[in-house]
Design a protein around this motif. Structure first.
Motif, mmCIF file in Angstrom:
data_model
loop_
_atom_site.group_PDB
_atom_site.id
_atom_site.type_symbol
_atom_site.label_atom_id
_atom_site.label_comp_id
_atom_site.label_asym_id
_atom_site.label_seq_id
_atom_site.Cartn_x
_atom_site.Cartn_y
_atom_site.Cartn_z
ATOM 1 N N TYR A 136 11.228 0.268 -0.609
ATOM 2 C CA TYR A 136 9.566 0.309 -0.985
ATOM 3 C C TYR A 136 8.489 0.060 0.612
ATOM 4 O O TYR A 136 7.879 0.943 0.936
ATOM 5 C CB TYR A 136 8.675 -0.981 -1.648
ATOM 6 C CG TYR A 136 7.881 -0.965 -2.054
ATOM 7 C CD1 TYR A 136 7.318 0.270 -3.126
ATOM 8 C CD2 TYR A 136 6.609 -1.549 -1.117
ATOM 9 C CE1 TYR A 136 6.159 0.698 -3.068
ATOM 10 C CE2 TYR A 136 4.985 -1.882 -1.945
ATOM 11 C CZ TYR A 136 5.278 -0.642 -2.849
ATOM 12 O OH TYR A 136 3.938 -0.649 -2.880
ATOM 13 N N VAL A 137 8.769 -0.645 1.191
ATOM 14 C CA VAL A 137 8.171 -1.168 2.670
ATOM 15 C C VAL A 137 9.131 -0.035 3.536
ATOM 16 O O VAL A 137 8.196 1.005 4.129
ATOM 17 C CB VAL A 137 9.703 -2.207 3.337
ATOM 18 C CG1 VAL A 137 8.678 -2.523 4.569
ATOM 19 C CG2 VAL A 137 8.550 -3.707 2.476
ATOM 20 N N ARG A 138 9.813 0.727 3.457
ATOM 21 C CA ARG A 138 10.558 2.172 4.152
ATOM 22 C C ARG A 138 9.265 2.963 3.419
ATOM 23 O O ARG A 138 9.251 3.376 4.164
ATOM 24 C CB ARG A 138 12.016 2.245 3.682
ATOM 25 C CG ARG A 138 12.622 1.358 4.576
ATOM 26 C CD ARG A 138 14.352 2.206 3.757
ATOM 27 N NE ARG A 138 15.116 3.550 4.654
ATOM 28 C CZ ARG A 138 15.493 4.308 3.501
ATOM 29 N NH1 ARG A 138 15.891 3.793 3.105
ATOM 30 N NH2 ARG A 138 14.754 5.631 4.513
ATOM 31 N N ARG A 139 9.172 2.746 3.189
ATOM 32 C CA ARG A 139 7.872 4.098 1.784
ATOM 33 C C ARG A 139 7.254 3.840 2.492
ATOM 34 O O ARG A 139 5.705 5.271 2.922
ATOM 35 C CB ARG A 139 8.429 4.380 0.451
ATOM 36 C CG ARG A 139 9.836 4.956 0.392
ATOM 37 C CD ARG A 139 9.713 5.593 -1.568
ATOM 38 N NE ARG A 139 8.427 4.284 -2.401
ATOM 39 C CZ ARG A 139 9.599 3.975 -2.566
ATOM 40 N NH1 ARG A 139 10.915 4.271 -3.112
ATOM 41 N NH2 ARG A 139 9.375 2.958 -3.899
ATOM 42 N N GLN A 140 6.759 2.717 2.447
ATOM 43 C CA GLN A 140 5.310 2.291 2.845
ATOM 44 C C GLN A 140 4.296 2.295 4.310
ATOM 45 O O GLN A 140 3.357 2.663 4.379
ATOM 46 C CB GLN A 140 4.939 1.212 1.920
ATOM 47 C CG GLN A 140 4.963 1.178 0.578
ATOM 48 C CD GLN A 140 3.794 2.812 -0.401
ATOM 49 O OE1 GLN A 140 2.873 2.993 0.709
ATOM 50 N NE2 GLN A 140 4.480 2.845 -1.173
ATOM 51 N N VAL A 141 5.624 1.416 4.613
ATOM 52 C CA VAL A 141 5.149 1.138 5.986
ATOM 53 C C VAL A 141 5.469 1.927 7.099
ATOM 54 O O VAL A 141 6.362 2.706 7.344
ATOM 55 C CB VAL A 141 5.593 -0.398 6.487
ATOM 56 C CG1 VAL A 141 5.137 -0.292 8.129
ATOM 57 C CG2 VAL A 141 5.839 -1.012 5.517
ATOM 58 N N PRO A 142 4.252 3.584 7.834
ATOM 59 C CA PRO A 142 4.598 4.033 8.614
ATOM 60 C C PRO A 142 4.820 3.311 10.109
ATOM 61 O O PRO A 142 4.203 2.316 9.694
ATOM 62 C CB PRO A 142 3.177 5.074 8.949
ATOM 63 C CG PRO A 142 2.160 3.659 8.351
ATOM 64 C CD PRO A 142 2.847 2.637 7.681
#
Ligand code: KIV
Ligand code: ZN
Length: 530
Positions: free
Chosen positions: A203-209
């Protein structure tokens, strides 16, 4: 974890900029050293750091410089002396903490500042007494300042697994905008479950640009630290934070040797990712950390336990003799678990001694070499032949004892048996002055420790006592580890001898000396802690 991460199988997506490699971030000297009863001095930390470099870890988190003068000095010594790994140190978000952290790291070939602040509601309310907005400002300020000092900045939202997802993403995004290059996701209280923790990483990978590496930092309160770390890797983490032997706060951190060997043995499950660890050094690293911290490794511990390659049942023995792989998934030699060799005896000289140590990867010079050689001679006179494991133990016993002035054991006499009261007489010396005392006890070890207490005037209670042998055989060196507690200070000490009473007295005296040093350091220590 607080609410539903949108589960999605991201296992085969490519990850950040460290593709092909999992970075090993060792925090034995920082989080590991926070274990109760562990208090390593600068020489001991340096010894462990040198071995971590030989092991091939990518990062050594050497300490928390603002915590105490001793921590600062140890980080600085490691930054100056250890080549190879990047040297990291921990910092709160305060500007002065970050500056002090960099000051300690300044002389390293390559350095990283690791900035952290708590983000869970419970920590923000009860510990920080800050609102979420204030925490966000702190993140921007601390990370931004760290980035002015170095291009390698890690940020950790402490207690991430109990932080509401939206807020955690906001904080991590702010950290990246302010210059963080690694985002660490700490499971500070060991609350995560492998699939849930893996989803969180995804989720972090997807959400934090942005361009950053994701890291795991898992504690073992539910015995899941290694599983959670591996699940993080499956879901895109490319750094794992680990401690040798799994030491650390409370139940400890993810064990370096277990994470590394799981990645190695089951590479098929981890996109063929590699670590840079020289696995043949794992057993020696484990022994060194155990000796210097006083934390014994349980016999059945995976990878580095004494029994990890022992086969008891006849069927298993038969199978392994016919073909090793029938009951072993790891060759003992690949993790350095090979039998001890006889290396030196009482006729060996100083040159042979130091050469043999160098072959074992231990470099001692000056007073440290003299002290270790003196102990070697004393023991070789009694034991005739010493193995490489014995030599490692001798060095571990001596490391650091010469650095700070302490009491030395000059004479120990004990009398006892089944029909007389155990008695001991000791003579100890410090700064050229000697002091003598006698005492009775429940047994000879108790009598010896009481006599030392009287002779040194250092009052402490014995909270743990452990005896083991360095190698097998009737003439094996006895290796005693004690824990002492005095006025809230807990320390351990180690002693080595062919005689268990003497080993106990040495361990007791080593710990008593540490109490004095730890109390002196505590008066200088400020009230901070991760
Ligand atoms: O467990 C934890 O949250 C930590 C941080 C300081 C990374 O050790
Ligand atoms: Zn931690």
């Amino acid at each position: 974890m607080t609410n539903g991460t949108q589960a999605r199988d991201t296992r085969h997506e490519t990850a950040g900029k460290k593709d092909g490699k999992v970075v090993i971030f060792d925090t034995t000297l920082r989080d590991g050293e926070q274990s109760p009863g562990i208090s390593l001095d600068a020489a001991e930390k340096l010894e462990i750091a040198e071995q971590l470099a030989r092991l091939g870890v990518d990062y050594i988190e050497a300490g928390f410089p603002v915590a105490s003068e001793g921590d600062f000095e140890a980080v600085q010594a490691i930054a100056r002396a250890v080549d190879g790994p990047v040297i990291a140190a921990l910092s709160r978000t305060h500007l002065s903490d970050v500056d002090r952290c960099f000051e300690a790291l300044r002389d390293a070939e390559r350095q990283r500042i690791h900035v952290f602040i708590s983000t869970s509601p419970s920590h923000m309310e009860h510990m920080l007494k800050m609102t979420p907005d204030q925490v966000l400002n702190e993140v921007r300020q601390g990370v931004g300042r760290a980035r002015e000092h170095t291009a390698d900045v890690e940020f950790s939202p402490q207690d991430a697994t109990r932080t509401p997802l939206d807020f955690m993403i906001e904080v991590l995004a702010a950290a990246v905008e302010s210059g963080a290059t690694t985002l660490n996701v700490p499971d500070t209280v060991g609350f995560g479950i492998p699939w849930e923790f893996g989803d969180l990483i995804a989720y972090v990978r997807r959400q934090v640009p942005g361009d950053y590496v994701i890291s795991t930092h898992c504690h073992d309160d539910l015995g899941l630290a290694v599983a959670n770390s591996l699940s993080g890797v499956r879901n895109g983490a490319r750094q794992v934070e680990v401690c040798v032997n799994g030491i650390g706060e409370r139940a400890g951190n993810a064990a370096l040797e277990e994470v590394v060997m799981a990645l190695e043995v089951r590479r098929d499950q981890f996109l063929d990712l590699r670590t840079g660890v020289r696995t043949e050094e794992l057993a020696r690293t484990s022994r060194l950390v155990s000796r210097l911290t006083g934390y014994q490794v349980q016999r059945n511990k995976a990878v580095v336990g004494r029994n990890a390659f022992a086969h008891e049942s006849g069927i298993h023995q038969h199978g392994v003799l016919a073909e090793r792989s029938t009951y072993e998934i790891i060759d003992a030699a690949t993790v350095g678990q090979v039998g001890s060799e006889i290396v030196l005896g009482k006729h060996s000289g100083r040159h042979a001694f130091s050469e043999t140590l160098e072959k074992l990867g231990i470099v001692l010079r000056g007073e440290a070499l003299d002290a270790a050689f003196r102990r070697f001679k004393e023991l070789a006179d009694r034991k005739v032949q010493l193995t490489d494991a014995d030599l490692e133990a001798i060095v571990a016993e001596e490391v650091g004892t010469g650095v700070e002035e302490g009491f030395a054991l000059d004479v120990l006499e004990v009398h006892g048996g089944t029909s007389s009261t155990p008695r001991a007489r000791v003579v100890v010396s410090r700064d050229g002055r000697t002091s003598e005392a006698s005492a009775e006890g429940d047994g000879m070890i108790d009598a010896a420790c009481s006599a030392i207490r009287k002779a040194t005037g250092i009052d402490a209670s014995l909270t743990d006592f452990n005896v083991s042998s360095v190698t097998g055989g009737i003439d094996a060196l006895g290796d005693v580890v004690v824990q002492l507690s005095s006025g809230g200070v807990k320390v351990s000490g180690r002693g080595l001898s062919t005689d268990v009473v003497e080993a106990s007295a040495r361990a007791y005296l080593a710990a008593a000396n540490r109490i004095v040093r730890a109390k002196a350091a505590a008066t200088k220590r400020s009230e901070v802690g991760p």
